[in-house]
Design a protein around this motif. Structure first.
Motif, PDB file in Angstrom:
ATOM      1  N   CYS A  39       0.840  -1.209   0.000  1.00 39.33           N
ATOM      2  CA  CYS A  39       0.000   0.000   0.000  1.00 39.33           C
ATOM      3  C   CYS A  39       0.865   1.245   0.000  1.00 39.33           C
ATOM      4  CB  CYS A  39      -0.896   0.024   1.234  1.00 39.33           C
ATOM      5  SG  CYS A  39      -2.258  -1.103   1.104  1.00 39.33           S
ATOM      6  N   LEU A  40       1.905   1.236   0.855  1.00 40.34           N
ATOM      7  CA  LEU A  40       2.775   2.408   0.948  1.00 40.34           C
ATOM      8  C   LEU A  40       3.454   2.658  -0.396  1.00 40.34           C
ATOM      9  CD1 LEU A  40       4.042   4.565   2.748  1.00 40.34           C
ATOM     10  CD2 LEU A  40       5.873   2.980   3.245  1.00 40.34           C
TER      11      LEU A  40
ATOM     12  N   SER B 242       0.878   3.745  -3.085  1.00 42.35           N
ATOM     13  CA  SER B 242       0.324   5.090  -2.900  1.00 42.35           C
ATOM     14  C   SER B 242       1.347   6.145  -3.284  1.00 42.35           C
ATOM     15  CB  SER B 242      -0.146   5.291  -1.462  1.00 42.35           C
ATOM     16  OG  SER B 242       0.953   5.431  -0.612  1.00 42.35           O
ATOM     17  N   ARG B 243       2.626   5.881  -3.006  1.00 43.06           N
ATOM     18  CA  ARG B 243       3.658   6.861  -3.380  1.00 43.06           C
ATOM     19  C   ARG B 243       3.908   6.835  -4.879  1.00 43.06           C
ATOM     20  NH1 ARG B 243       2.019   8.285   0.504  1.00 43.06           N
ATOM     21  NH2 ARG B 243       3.011   8.617   2.525  1.00 43.06           N
TER      22      ARG B 243
ATOM     23  N   GLY C 241       0.751   8.412  -6.383  1.00 37.84           N
ATOM     24  CA  GLY C 241       0.364   9.721  -5.846  1.00 37.84           C
ATOM     25  C   GLY C 241      -1.084   9.724  -5.394  1.00 37.84           C
ATOM     26  N   ALA C 242      -1.478   8.677  -4.703  1.00 33.80           N
ATOM     27  CA  ALA C 242      -2.880   8.555  -4.300  1.00 33.80           C
ATOM     28  C   ALA C 242      -2.963   8.114  -2.839  1.00 33.80           C
ATOM     29  CB  ALA C 242      -3.595   7.564  -5.200  1.00 33.80           C
ATOM     30  N   ALA C 243      -4.179   8.116  -2.296  1.00 40.06           N
ATOM     31  CA  ALA C 243      -4.359   7.798  -0.880  1.00 40.06           C
ATOM     32  C   ALA C 243      -4.804   6.348  -0.691  1.00 40.06           C
ATOM     33  CB  ALA C 243      -5.404   8.731  -0.281  1.00 40.06           C
ATOM     34  N   VAL C 244      -4.443   5.792   0.483  1.00 46.21           N
ATOM     35  CA  VAL C 244      -4.828   4.421   0.812  1.00 46.21           C
ATOM     36  C   VAL C 244      -6.066   4.459   1.700  1.00 46.21           C
ATOM     37  CG1 VAL C 244      -4.087   2.292   1.926  1.00 46.21           C
ATOM     38  CG2 VAL C 244      -2.411   3.758   0.800  1.00 46.21           C
ATOM     39  N   HIS C 245      -7.063   3.677   1.363  1.00 46.35           N
ATOM     40  CA  HIS C 245      -8.237   3.575   2.227  1.00 46.35           C
ATOM     41  C   HIS C 245      -8.464   2.115   2.591  1.00 46.35           C
ATOM     42  CE1 HIS C 245      -9.144   7.756   1.791  1.00 46.35           C
ATOM     43  NE2 HIS C 245      -9.113   7.656   0.471  1.00 46.35           N
TER      44      HIS C 245
ATOM     45  N   LYS D  56      -7.401   7.745  -6.084  1.00 53.07           N
ATOM     46  CA  LYS D  56      -6.909   9.071  -6.516  1.00 53.07           C
ATOM     47  C   LYS D  56      -8.030  10.074  -6.297  1.00 53.07           C
ATOM     48  CE  LYS D  56      -3.854  11.561  -8.908  1.00 53.07           C
ATOM     49  NZ  LYS D  56      -2.420  11.572  -8.670  1.00 53.07           N
TER      50      LYS D  56
END
Lengths: 57, 300
Positions: A33-34, A37-38, A41-45, A56
């Motif tokens: 996930c880390l 996401s990097r 360029g998006a968020a982890v939910h 995103k």
């Protein structure tokens, strides 16, 4: 808002549609996930059933 | 050359008024010397327009006055110029200003040129009415000009969030992956590392409206984005490009109308954080006054 990838611990929880990454345990899932996401360029939910999605916003 | 003293004094007064109002723009443009040059020159043009109207009127040159008024309408372009500049810069902001804030800033910049015209016009009127005093009319003109500039500036000064709402610190908690502030579920943070960053360094502020009017104003999405942007620009922000989970977030409690700002400031200074929220301007375009309507009064 778009789901870019799914990282799951259980193979029975997800179908196709977006790229799916299978992780063997929590640690590998968090690491994937880390990284994703990097990279994206998006968020982890966390869907709280062993499935995490990269979204995103 | 009869009017030369009036024209010079009034033009300088208009320019001075524009300069005086420009000094208060530090938050909108932290370092912007070229912008200063643009706006001072526009202020100079505005001052000259206001200064020339009075001699033109005294000489009964009404055609000239019409042209001067036509020239004044060109200041509408200032708003378009500011809007396009800020919109072009929006892509470079970690936390977006939002369209409502940009519109507000553009409108302020247009309005200030008109204020400069009012100041120079008033100086020209005073100077021409006291023409028998010779050079002695200068101090009177300057006094009137300064009073009008200060008065207009005071009238145009909008409210701050601290005026319409009570700002307090709130606690950040996690219910599994949900970030919770005072029982309101704000967002889902999937990474455990990110959750720890929020618990260790994050700050949450609760912004509760003081009356129904403020509640309506704070419910504006543009106002919410402006709070996130301004607080991050004042206290700094702990995030990098692509770290979306650390983007400051403002959410509204539908029961009470209270807003919650959750962010990770670069330094964990609670007082500075609260002071920054209080100093955010209330956007002119966001102001709502439901209490002035019949239905609004019935519900209060």
């Amino acid at each position: 808002m778009r789901i870019l990838a799914i990282i799951t611990l259980g193979r029975d929880k997800v179908a196709s549609g977006v790229p799916i990454f299978y992780a063997k345990d929590q640690e590998e899932q968090d690491n994937l996930c880390l990284l994703l996401s990097r990279i994206l360029g998006a968020a982890v939910h966390d869907l709280q059933n062993g499935v995490k999605v990269i979204v995103k916003h | 050359m009869r009017y030369i003293l009036t024209i010079i004094a009034a033009t300088l007064a208009g320019l001075g008024a524009r300069w005086y109002m420009l000094r208060r723009d530090y938050r909108q443009y932290p370092s912007y010397p070229q912008g200063w040059a643009i706006h001072l020159f526009l202020g100079f043009i505005g001052g000259l327009l206001g200064a020339i109207i009075v001699p033109a009127f005294l000489e009964e040159e009404y055609a000239a006055i019409s042209f001067l008024l036509l020239a004044a309408s060109q200041f509408r372009e200032v708003r378009n110029m500011e809007r396009s500049t800020l919109q072009a810069m929006e892509a470079t902001e970690l936390v977006k200003r939002g369209t409502a804030y940009i519109e507000g800033i553009a409108r302020v910049f247009e309005a200030r040129n008109y204020l400069a015209i009012w100041v120079s016009l008033s100086v020209a009127i005073v100077s021409e009415s006291l023409v028998m005093l010779g050079w002695l009319r200068l101090p009177f003109s300057i006094l009137v000009g300064s009073l009008i500039a200060m008065g207009l500036n005071h009238v145009m000064h909008g409210k701050l969030v601290g005026d319409i709402a009570t700002i307090t610190l709130a606690e950040i908690q996690f219910d599994k992956s949900m970030l919770v502030v005072e029982d309101l579920r704000i967002m889902n943070v999937g990474l455990e590392d990110a959750q720890n960053v929020y618990l260790e360094r994050g700050l949450a502020g609760s912004i509760s409206p003081k009356d129904p009017n403020s509640k309506g104003t704070l419910a504006n999405l543009g106002q919410m984005q402006a709070i996130a942007h301004d607080v991050s620009s004042m206290v700094g922000i702990y995030m990098d490009v692509g770290e979306q989970e650390f983007t400051p977030i403002v959410r509204r409690n539908p029961d009470t109308g209270t807003l919650y700002l959750v962010m990770i400031p670069s330094e964990q200074d609670e007082n500075a954080f609260l002071a920054a929220i209080r100093r955010v301007p209330v956007l002119e375009g966001a102001i709502r006054k439901p209490l002035t309507s019949v239905a609004g009064k019935m519900m209060d």
